[in-house]
Write a protein that holds these residues in place. Structure first.
Motif, PDB file in Angstrom:
ATOM      1  N   HIS A 168       0.529  -1.215  -0.052  1.00  8.89           N
ATOM      2  CA  HIS A 168       0.183  -0.009  -0.187  1.00  8.89           C
ATOM      3  C   HIS A 168       0.804   1.294  -0.070  1.00  8.89           C
ATOM      4  CE1 HIS A 168      -4.105  -1.804   0.921  1.00  8.89           C
ATOM      5  NE2 HIS A 168      -3.243  -2.942   1.113  1.00  8.89           N
ATOM      6  N   ASP A 226      -5.690   6.236   1.509  1.00  6.79           N
ATOM      7  CA  ASP A 226      -5.687   4.876   1.163  1.00  6.79           C
ATOM      8  C   ASP A 226      -7.121   4.546   1.473  1.00  6.79           C
ATOM      9  OD1 ASP A 226      -5.947   1.654   1.449  1.00  6.79           O
ATOM     10  OD2 ASP A 226      -3.832   2.012   0.778  1.00  6.79           O
ATOM     11  N   THR A 279      -6.040   1.005  -3.627  1.00  4.98           N
ATOM     12  CA  THR A 279      -4.761   0.319  -3.806  1.00  4.98           C
ATOM     13  C   THR A 279      -4.824  -0.952  -4.109  1.00  4.98           C
ATOM     14  OG1 THR A 279      -4.384  -0.207  -1.302  1.00  4.98           O
ATOM     15  CG2 THR A 279      -3.176   1.892  -2.462  1.00  4.98           C
TER      16      THR A 279
END
Length: 481
Positions: free
Chosen positions: A19, A125, A147
Motif C-alpha cells: 500500500h 488509502d 490500492t
C-alpha cells in the motif's frame, strides 16, 4: 511556482509495504503535476523504513515533498528484530490511536507558522477511513485511493450481501470441505460468475466478528463518504466493474497502472530523485545474476510482503522449483515461513546450483522488467499483478488472502495471462505448471496475451493516454474546483 504557493495535498498510506509503494507512486505523479506533497506513514512503519539505506534518501524528501508520521501506539521495531507485518495488530492499533494524531498533524500543518501551504485535500488509502473524521471536521475534501483492484474492491463491497444472504459466516468448519465454497455467485454487478472460493478468503470464517473481514467491509462501505475514488487500474482492464462502481460511488477515476504512470515522470523532474520505501533491505546483486541468464529463461518467485507459508508448503514449492529444471530467483522474506523453518536439504542446493538465486528482498519492478525473466510465481497481490502486466510477464498464481483470490480468477479466466496452483500445493503440480509456462504451448499463448495487455497498459499510462487524461480531469474537477 514557489513551494509556498503550491496547492498542498496530504497522502495517508495504509502501513503495509504494498500500500505504501502504490501511494508513493501516486504522490510522485501528483508532485510532478505541480502539487506540494506531505506523505504520511504511521510511526511504526516510518521507523522501520528508516532502518534501510534505500529508504533514507527518499525520506529526506524535497522542499515541496515532505514526509511525516503519526502515532499508532506501537513500540518502535528494535534494530535487531526482523520486521513482520502483523496485519491484525497494526490495523487495530491504527484504528485506535491514529485518528487523534492525524487531526493534530493537519491542524499543525494548517497553522500559519508551519511554513507550508494549508492542506487543500487529503488523499487517503481507501482502507484508512479514520481520515474522514478529521477532514469532515476541517471541511477538507477527502479522496480515497483504492490500492486494490476494482474486482477486489467489488468483492469486499458485496461481502455484506453474502452475510445478509446467510452464506457467511460459515456454519462450521465443515463448510470448507463439503461443497459450500462451490456455491455460485452470479449476482454481483459488473463481476463475472464466480464460486465462493474465488472470492476473498476472509469469508472463510465462522466468526461474524472476524477483525479483517469487518475491516475491509467497513472500509469499502465508507467509500460513499469520500469526495472521489481513484482506482489503480485502466479502463480496458476492468471496464464492466468500473461502470458498476461508477453507478454507486462518488466520482470514480481510473488512473493506472500507477507503477507505469510514475515510470513516465521525466528524469529531470525533482520527483524522479525520490527513491522507493522498503521495509526490508533490497538485495541488488540479483540484478547482476540475472544479467548472466538467457532471455526469458528465469522464473521469478515472490509471495509479497504478507503471505505466509507452512514449512510443508515451502518444501513443496522448493522441490517443485528444483525438479522443473528451470532457473529461478526466489524471494524468501525472513518471516515468510511460519513455525519451524523449512529445511531444504543439501541435495536441493546441489540440484539447483548455478540456476537458483535466493534472497530476502529485491527491487521487484526492475526484476520483472529484466529480459531474463520469463515468468512470475506470485501471490496475486495487486501491485505484483499490475507490475507483471506492465512488464509483459505471465504468471503462475497461488493467492493467499484479501483480494488475491479474485485477482487470480481474473488473471487466469478473464485476462488469460496466468495459471493457478491448487491451494494444497504439491511439488508435482508446481513442476508441471512451471514447465508448461516456461516451455509449453499453453505458456506461449499466455505469454502472447500478456504482451497484448502490456501494450494496452502502456497505451493508457503513457503521456497523453487515457490514465493521464483521467488524472487531468481529476485535478480539474476535484482538487482545483
Amino acid at each position: 511556482m514557489g513551494s509556498s504557493t503550491k496547492t498542498h495535498l496530504l497522502c495517508m498510506a495504509l502501513p503495509f509495504q504494498g500500500h505504501i509503494n502504490s501511494m508513493l507512486n501516486l504522490a510522485k505523479v501528483l508532485h510532478f503535476k505541480g502539487f506540494f506533497i506531505t506523505f504520511v506513514n504511521t510511526e511504526y512503519a516510518h521507523q522501520q523504513l528508516l532502518k534501510h539505506d534505500g529508504s533514507l534518501s527518499a525520506l529526506d524528501g524535497l522542499p515541496d515533498f515532505r514526509f511525516a508520521s503519526i502515532s499508532d501506539g506501537l513500540s518502535h521495531p528494535d534494530d535487531g528484530e526482523e520486521y513482520r507485518e502483523d496485519v491484525r495488530k497494526i490495523i487495530l492499533a491504527s484504528q485506535k490511536n491514529c485518528p487523534a494524531s492525524f487531526l493534530r498533524l493537519i491542524t499543525a500543518l494548517n497553522d500559519p507558522s508551519s511554513g507550508v501551504p494549508p492542506v487543500r485535500c487529503v488523499i487517503s488509502d481507501s482502507f484508512v477511513t479514520f481520515t474522514l473524521n478529521a477532514t469532515t471536521k476541517l471541511g477538507i475534501p477527502n479522496v480515497f485511493y483504492c490500492t486494490v483492484s476494482v474486482c477486489g474492491f467489488t468483492d469486499f463491497y458485496y461481502c455484506k450481501d453474502l452475510i445478509e444472504r446467510g452464506l457467511v459466516p460459515l456454519k462450521s468448519e465443515d463448510d470448507l470441505t463439503n461443497g459450500h465454497l462451490n456455491t455460485i455467485i452470479d449476482w454481483i454487478p459488473g463481476m463475472i460468475t464466480v464460486r465462493m472460493r474465488e472470492l476473498t478468503s476472509l469469508l472463510r470464517t465462522t466468526d461474524r466478528d472476524e477483525v479483517l473481514l469487518n475491516f475491509v467491509i467497513d472500509g469499502v462501505h465508507a467509500s460513499p463518504q469520500a469526495t472521489a475514488i481513484i482506482f489503480n487500474t485502466f479502463s480496458e482492464l476492468e471496464s464492466p466493474l468500473l461502470s458498476a462502481c461508477s453507478s454507486m460511488l462518488p466520482p470514480v477515476f481510473d488512473i493506472g497502472p500507477m507503477c507505469l504512470l510514475s515510470h513516465y515522470i521525466p528524469n529531470d523532474s525533482s520527483a524522479s530523485s525520490l527513491g522507493g520505501l522498503n521495509m526490508w533491505r533490497e538485495d541488488l546483486s540479483c540484478m547482476e545474476w540475472l544479467d548472466e541468464k538467457e532471455s526469458g529463461s528465469v522464473l521469478y518467485v515472490n509471495f509479497g510482503s504478507l503471505t505466509n507459508l507452512t514449512s510443508k508448503q515451502a518444501v513443496e514449492f522448493g522441490w517443485g522449483l528444483a525438479n522443473s529444471g528451470c532457473a529461478f530467483l526466489w524471494v524468501i522474506r525472513p518471516d515468510l515461513v511460519v513455525g519451524d523453518a523449512a529445511l531444504l536439504p543439501q541435495e536441493f542446493s546441489e540440484m539447483t546450483e548455478g540456476r537458483s538465486f535466493i534472497t530476502s528482498w529485491c527491487p521487484q519492478r526492475r526484476v520483472l522488467a529484466h529480459a531474463a525473466v520469463g515468468g512470475f510465481l506470485t501471490h496475486c497481490g495487486w501491485n505484483s499483478t499490475t507490475e507483471s502486466i506492465c512488464s509483459g510477464v505471465p504468471m503462475i498464481c497461488w493467492p493467499f488472502f484479501g483480494d488475491q483470490q479474485i485477482n487470480c480468477r481474473y488473471i487466469c479466466s478473464v485476462w488469460g495471462i496466468g495459471m493457478e496452483i491448487d491451494e494444497d500445493v504439491t511439488r508435482e503440480e508446481v513442476e508441471r505448471l512451471i514447465k508448461e509456462l516456461m516451455e509449453g504451448q499453453k505458456g506461449k499463448e499466455i505469454k502472447r496475451k500478456t504482451v497484448e495487455w502490456k501494450e494496452k497498459a502502456v497505451e493508457a499510462a503513457k503521456p497523453g493516454g487515457g490514465s493521464w487524461r483521467n488524472l487531468e480531469k481529476f485535478i480539474e474537477e476535484i482538487i482545483m474546483e
